[in-house]
Design an enzyme around this catalytic site. Structure first.
Site, PDB file in Angstrom:
ATOM      1  N   ASP A 157       0.749  -1.140   0.113  1.00  0.00           N
ATOM      2  CA  ASP A 157       0.015   0.102  -0.150  1.00  0.00           C
ATOM      3  C   ASP A 157       0.962   1.501  -0.010  1.00  0.00           C
ATOM      4  OD1 ASP A 157      -2.405   1.608  -0.118  1.00  0.00           O
ATOM      5  OD2 ASP A 157      -2.205   1.417   2.054  1.00  0.00           O
TER       6      ASP A 157
ATOM      7  N   ASN B   1       1.431   3.244  -3.024  1.00  0.00           N
ATOM      8  CA  ASN B   1       1.928   3.809  -4.185  1.00  0.00           C
ATOM      9  C   ASN B   1       1.381   4.875  -4.726  1.00  0.00           C
ATOM     10  OD1 ASN B   1       2.944   1.088  -4.208  1.00  0.00           O
ATOM     11  ND2 ASN B   1       1.505   0.287  -5.687  1.00  0.00           N
TER      12      ASN B   1
ATOM     13  N   TRP C 217       2.641   8.080  -2.770  1.00  0.00           N
ATOM     14  CA  TRP C 217       4.056   7.951  -3.184  1.00  0.00           C
ATOM     15  C   TRP C 217       4.051   9.045  -4.508  1.00  0.00           C
ATOM     16  CZ3 TRP C 217       7.308   7.137  -7.395  1.00  0.00           C
ATOM     17  CH2 TRP C 217       8.669   6.975  -7.041  1.00  0.00           C
TER      18      TRP C 217
ATOM     19  N   THR D  96     -10.487  -7.474  -5.335  1.00  0.00           N
ATOM     20  CA  THR D  96     -11.598  -7.802  -6.299  1.00  0.00           C
ATOM     21  C   THR D  96     -12.454  -6.183  -6.211  1.00  0.00           C
ATOM     22  OG1 THR D  96     -12.690  -8.638  -3.981  1.00  0.00           O
ATOM     23  CG2 THR D  96     -12.212 -10.141  -5.757  1.00  0.00           C
TER      24      THR D  96
ATOM     25  N   ASN E 104     -10.580  -3.338  -6.219  1.00  0.00           N
ATOM     26  CA  ASN E 104     -10.009  -2.436  -7.066  1.00  0.00           C
ATOM     27  C   ASN E 104     -10.342  -2.091  -8.580  1.00  0.00           C
ATOM     28  OD1 ASN E 104      -6.800  -3.460  -5.633  1.00  0.00           O
ATOM     29  ND2 ASN E 104      -8.016  -1.795  -5.181  1.00  0.00           N
ATOM     30  N   TRP E 105     -11.311  -2.859  -9.064  1.00  0.00           N
ATOM     31  CA  TRP E 105     -12.037  -2.367 -10.286  1.00  0.00           C
ATOM     32  C   TRP E 105     -12.598  -1.144 -10.152  1.00  0.00           C
ATOM     33  CZ3 TRP E 105     -10.089  -5.326 -14.096  1.00  0.00           C
ATOM     34  CH2 TRP E 105     -10.015  -6.885 -13.808  1.00  0.00           C
TER      35      TRP E 105
HETATM   36  C1  FPP Z   1      -2.079  -0.050  -3.226  1.00  0.00           C
HETATM   37  O1  FPP Z   1      -1.734   1.236  -3.080  1.00  0.00           O
HETATM   38  C2  FPP Z   1      -1.703  -0.650  -4.348  1.00  0.00           C
HETATM   39  C3  FPP Z   1      -2.335  -1.523  -5.359  1.00  0.00           C
HETATM   40  C4  FPP Z   1      -3.683  -1.447  -5.314  1.00  0.00           C
HETATM   41  C5  FPP Z   1      -1.371  -1.908  -6.668  1.00  0.00           C
HETATM   42  C6  FPP Z   1      -0.317  -2.744  -6.462  1.00  0.00           C
HETATM   43  C7  FPP Z   1       0.393  -3.128  -7.689  1.00  0.00           C
HETATM   44  C8  FPP Z   1       1.480  -2.962  -7.931  1.00  0.00           C
HETATM   45  C9  FPP Z   1       2.721  -2.936  -6.946  1.00  0.00           C
HETATM   46  C10 FPP Z   1       2.011  -3.274  -9.403  1.00  0.00           C
HETATM   47  C11 FPP Z   1       2.052  -4.766  -9.800  1.00  0.00           C
HETATM   48  C12 FPP Z   1       2.490  -5.810  -9.101  1.00  0.00           C
HETATM   49  C13 FPP Z   1       3.529  -6.801  -9.285  1.00  0.00           C
HETATM   50  C14 FPP Z   1       3.640  -8.019  -8.316  1.00  0.00           C
HETATM   51  C15 FPP Z   1       4.537  -6.720 -10.478  1.00  0.00           C
HETATM   52  P1  FPP Z   1      -2.576   2.493  -3.584  1.00  0.00           P
HETATM   53  O2  FPP Z   1      -2.471   2.716  -4.638  1.00  0.00           O
HETATM   54  O3  FPP Z   1      -4.005   2.186  -2.871  1.00  0.00           O
HETATM   55  O4  FPP Z   1      -2.015   3.627  -2.621  1.00  0.00           O
HETATM   56  P2  FPP Z   1      -2.435   4.893  -1.880  1.00  0.00           P
HETATM   57  O5  FPP Z   1      -3.162   4.185  -0.712  1.00  0.00           O
HETATM   58  O6  FPP Z   1      -1.390   5.835  -1.414  1.00  0.00           O
HETATM   59  O7  FPP Z   1      -3.617   5.523  -2.889  1.00  0.00           O
END
Ligand code: FPP
Length: 250
Positions: free
Chosen positions: A27, A29, A32, A73, A75-76
């Site tokens: 979590d 990304n 960041w 499920t 995240n769509w």
């Molecule tokens: C949650 O962070 C992250 C995800 C829903 C996606 C994770 C996917 C990857 C790291 C890429 C593909 C994976 C592999 C194994 C190659 P968020 O987006 O909810 O972060 P936030 O809470 O800061 O918005």
């Protein structure tokens, strides 16, 4: 669990048991990326690099199973361009991983309903899982279109079908039978679940399997998560007194 000795860690010695199975909710990304004025997809791209680094390091210290939450499920509900970006990163990763698997290096498995994914992704997943069967070493489980509740519903349906079609006695259903109908069938439960990104919840991740897991939360955002953060989590795990519902010094 393996005993892992590491001579130096910020000047302090570290020794402890390495969990056989570690699970991670990747979590943070999006935040960041936002902090850097970048699109969320850049955060996922950085996050997938972190996954590569952490998986390599985890294997090097003796972790046997590493399970990561890549796409739930739920995240769509995200914008289509973000969903497409994550799926694109998985396609890219799978191409690289298949080359590594062919060299005998990686074992990959996917948890979740992959039947609804693109033909390209499904065929890469199929190839990666099939080729992985001949390898040894750490197994990375990638949760994709995965939800803990959905997984339990699927297990209930399968057991109900066995009862109605094959005469399974409902009273004979026990915990082991439920476990055997999950995506994780045959894999030991994670001893340690790590959630970077500052939230303190399990978000429908490995609901059944994490019943007795230790949870380690950190504010570090997943793209910034380092080997040292993994060691801190393992150190925390080693400081815990796991009683599994019993009492101390029985
Ligand atoms: C949650 O962070 C992250 C995800 C829903 C996606 C994770 C996917 C990857 C790291 C890429 C593909 C994976 C592999 C194994 C190659 P968020 O987006 O909810 O972060 P936030 O809470 O800061 O918005």
């Amino acid at each position: 669990m393996k005993l892992f000795q590491r001579k130096e860690r910020n000047g302090a010695g570290f020794s402890g048991a390495v969990p056989k199975h570690i699970a991670i909710i990747m979590d943070g990304n999006g935040r960041w990326a936002k902090k850097r004025g970048l699109p969320r997809s850049a955060g996922h791209s950085a996050g997938s690099n972190t996954f590569r680094n952490i998986a390599t390091f985890a294997e090097s210290i003796g972790v046997e199973y590493l399970t990561v939450y890549a796409f739930s499920t739920e995240n769509w509900k995200r914008p289509k361009d973000e969903v497409d970006a994550i799926m694109g990163l998985l396609v890219k990763y799978l191409h690289e991983a298949i080359d590594e698997i062919k060299k005998g290096k990686v074992r990959l498995k996917f948890f979740g309903d992959v039947t609804v994914l693109s033909d390209e992704l499904r065929s890469l997943i199929d190839e990666a899982e099939t080729l992985s069967k001949r390898n040894a070493g750490m197994q990375a489980n990638i949760c994709l279109n995965y939800g803990g509740r959905d997984e339990l519903v699927r297990a209930c349906r399968a057991l109900a079908r066995e009862a109605s079609e094959n005469g399974l006695d409902p009273d004979s259903i026990d915990e082991q039978m439920v476990s055997d109908h999950l995506f994780s069938a045959g894999i030991p439960d994670p001893e340690l679940v790590i959630r970077p990104g500052g939230e303190h919840r399990s978000s429908n991740f490995l609901m059944w399997q994490s019943s007795y897991s230790e949870f380690y939360f950190t504010d570090v955002l997943w793209p910034d998560f380092t080997k040292n953060d993994l060691l801190k989590a393992i150190e925390y795990f080693n400081s815990r007194d796991r009683r599994f519902g019993g009492v101390k010094n029985q």
